[in-house]
Design an enzyme around this catalytic site. Structure first.
Site, PDB file in Angstrom:
ATOM      1  N   ASN A 108       0.856  -1.196   0.000  1.00  0.00           N
ATOM      2  CA  ASN A 108       0.000   0.000   0.000  1.00  0.00           C
ATOM      3  C   ASN A 108       0.878   1.226   0.000  1.00  0.00           C
ATOM      4  O   ASN A 108       2.030   1.166   0.443  1.00  0.00           O
ATOM      5  CB  ASN A 108      -0.883  -0.003   1.257  1.00  0.00           C
ATOM      6  CG  ASN A 108      -1.819   1.194   1.314  1.00  0.00           C
ATOM      7  OD1 ASN A 108      -2.392   1.591   0.294  1.00  0.00           O
ATOM      8  ND2 ASN A 108      -1.953   1.790   2.477  1.00  0.00           N
ATOM      9  N   HIS A 110       0.868   5.205   1.453  1.00  0.00           N
ATOM     10  CA  HIS A 110       0.177   6.121   2.364  1.00  0.00           C
ATOM     11  C   HIS A 110       0.824   7.497   2.243  1.00  0.00           C
ATOM     12  O   HIS A 110       2.063   7.596   2.227  1.00  0.00           O
ATOM     13  CB  HIS A 110       0.294   5.596   3.810  1.00  0.00           C
ATOM     14  CG  HIS A 110      -0.456   6.451   4.778  1.00  0.00           C
ATOM     15  ND1 HIS A 110      -1.830   6.451   4.854  1.00  0.00           N
ATOM     16  CD2 HIS A 110      -0.028   7.367   5.677  1.00  0.00           C
ATOM     17  CE1 HIS A 110      -2.216   7.330   5.774  1.00  0.00           C
ATOM     18  NE2 HIS A 110      -1.139   7.896   6.287  1.00  0.00           N
TER      19      HIS A 110
HETATM   20  C1  GRF Z   1      -2.839   8.675  -2.706  1.00  0.00           C
HETATM   21  O1  GRF Z   1      -2.576   9.855  -2.026  1.00  0.00           O
HETATM   22  C2  GRF Z   1      -2.390   7.476  -1.899  1.00  0.00           C
HETATM   23  O2  GRF Z   1      -1.302   7.743  -1.081  1.00  0.00           O
HETATM   24  C3  GRF Z   1      -3.589   7.173  -1.051  1.00  0.00           C
HETATM   25  O3  GRF Z   1      -4.691   7.468  -1.871  1.00  0.00           O
HETATM   26  C4  GRF Z   1      -4.336   8.427  -2.861  1.00  0.00           C
HETATM   27  C5  GRF Z   1      -4.686   7.858  -4.188  1.00  0.00           C
HETATM   28  O4  GRF Z   1      -4.458   8.794  -5.220  1.00  0.00           O
HETATM   29  N1  GRF Z   1      -3.552   5.827  -0.556  1.00  0.00           N
HETATM   30  P1  GRF Z   1      -4.507   8.310  -6.720  1.00  0.00           P
HETATM   31  O5  GRF Z   1      -5.897   7.761  -6.966  1.00  0.00           O
HETATM   32  O6  GRF Z   1      -3.463   7.285  -6.886  1.00  0.00           O
HETATM   33  O7  GRF Z   1      -4.245   9.528  -7.552  1.00  0.00           O
END
Ligand code: GRF
Length: 208
Positions: A108, A110
């Site tokens: 994942n 974050h």
């Molecule tokens: C990102 O900021 C990621 O860190 C978090 O959700 C967001 C997803 O953004 N888990 P995207 O859809 O990849 O542009």
């Protein structure tokens, strides 16, 4: 050592933009990651990320929330026979049946430096608002393996980003997002090269 190129499935959220997802699809196509994104799964057919995946020619699957969600999600994941599952804006916690089936094979990203500003309810703009409220000088992003908790699995890579005086949650999020893309590519590349070893709660990066 995983077989090469590895098969990657990406889980995106209902409202996901899909920038991290596209970044991984592109990195595979550009040959930077020895892998292939074989499927993208979302809880909603309306998810912008899912639509982007489909127009990029990647197989998509919708597994709506509701009855037996976890079981159906596991079936969906298994249908792509992945080596690695990456979460990119996927908000739900994965249950034990899924995590247990793919130990050390789910990642994942974050948008903060774990173990700060993470856990249940800490997603999207909530994260950057909390960072600004706390007055810390640095934030960043974390790629970690997924366990049964919220943002509690072993950390693979982190990138630090400065918090500027006049930042709003949006300007900070944009600066962090740029680093998310580079960091996620790097982490998935290391995995695909068989260079990540989990020892206890730490991840060792093996030499090339
Ligand atoms: C990102 O900021 C990621 O860190 C978090 O959700 C967001 C997803 O953004 N888990 P995207 O859809 O990849 O542009």
């Amino acid at each position: 050592m995983p077989k090469s190129p590895i098969r990657i499935v990406i889980l995106v959220g209902t409202h996901g933009r899909g920038s991290n997802m596209m970044n991984l699809i592109d990195a595979c196509r550009e040959g930077e990651i020895p892998g292939q994104v074989v499927g993208v799964i979302s809880p909603s057919s309306e998810s912008p990320a899912l639509l982007r995946a489909a127009s990029a020619g990647v197989a998509t699957l919708v597994v709506p929330a509701g009855d037996r969600h976890s079981e159906r999600l596991l079936e969906g994941i298994q249908s792509f026979d992945p080596d690695l599952i990456t979460l990119a804006g996927y908000m739900k916690r994965l249950d034990e049946a899924i995590v247990g089936k793919y130990p050390g094979r789910i990642m994942n990203i974050h948008p903060a430096l774990i173990p700060s500003f993470c856990g249940k309810g800490m997603y999207g703009h909530h994260v950057h608002e909390a960072v600004l409220e706390a007055g810390v000088r640095y934030s960043g992003c974390t790629v970690h393996f997924v366990d049964e908790g919220y943002d509690t699995g072993p950390i693979i890579l982190q990138t630090v980003v400065p918090v500027e005086q006049d930042d709003t949650p949006d300007t900070l999020a944009a600066r962090v997002l740029q680093q998310e893309h580079a960091t996620y590519r790097q982490a998935v590349k290391l995995f695909a090269e068989g260079r990540l070893q989990i020892v206890g709660h730490r991840v060792r990066i093996l030499p090339a």
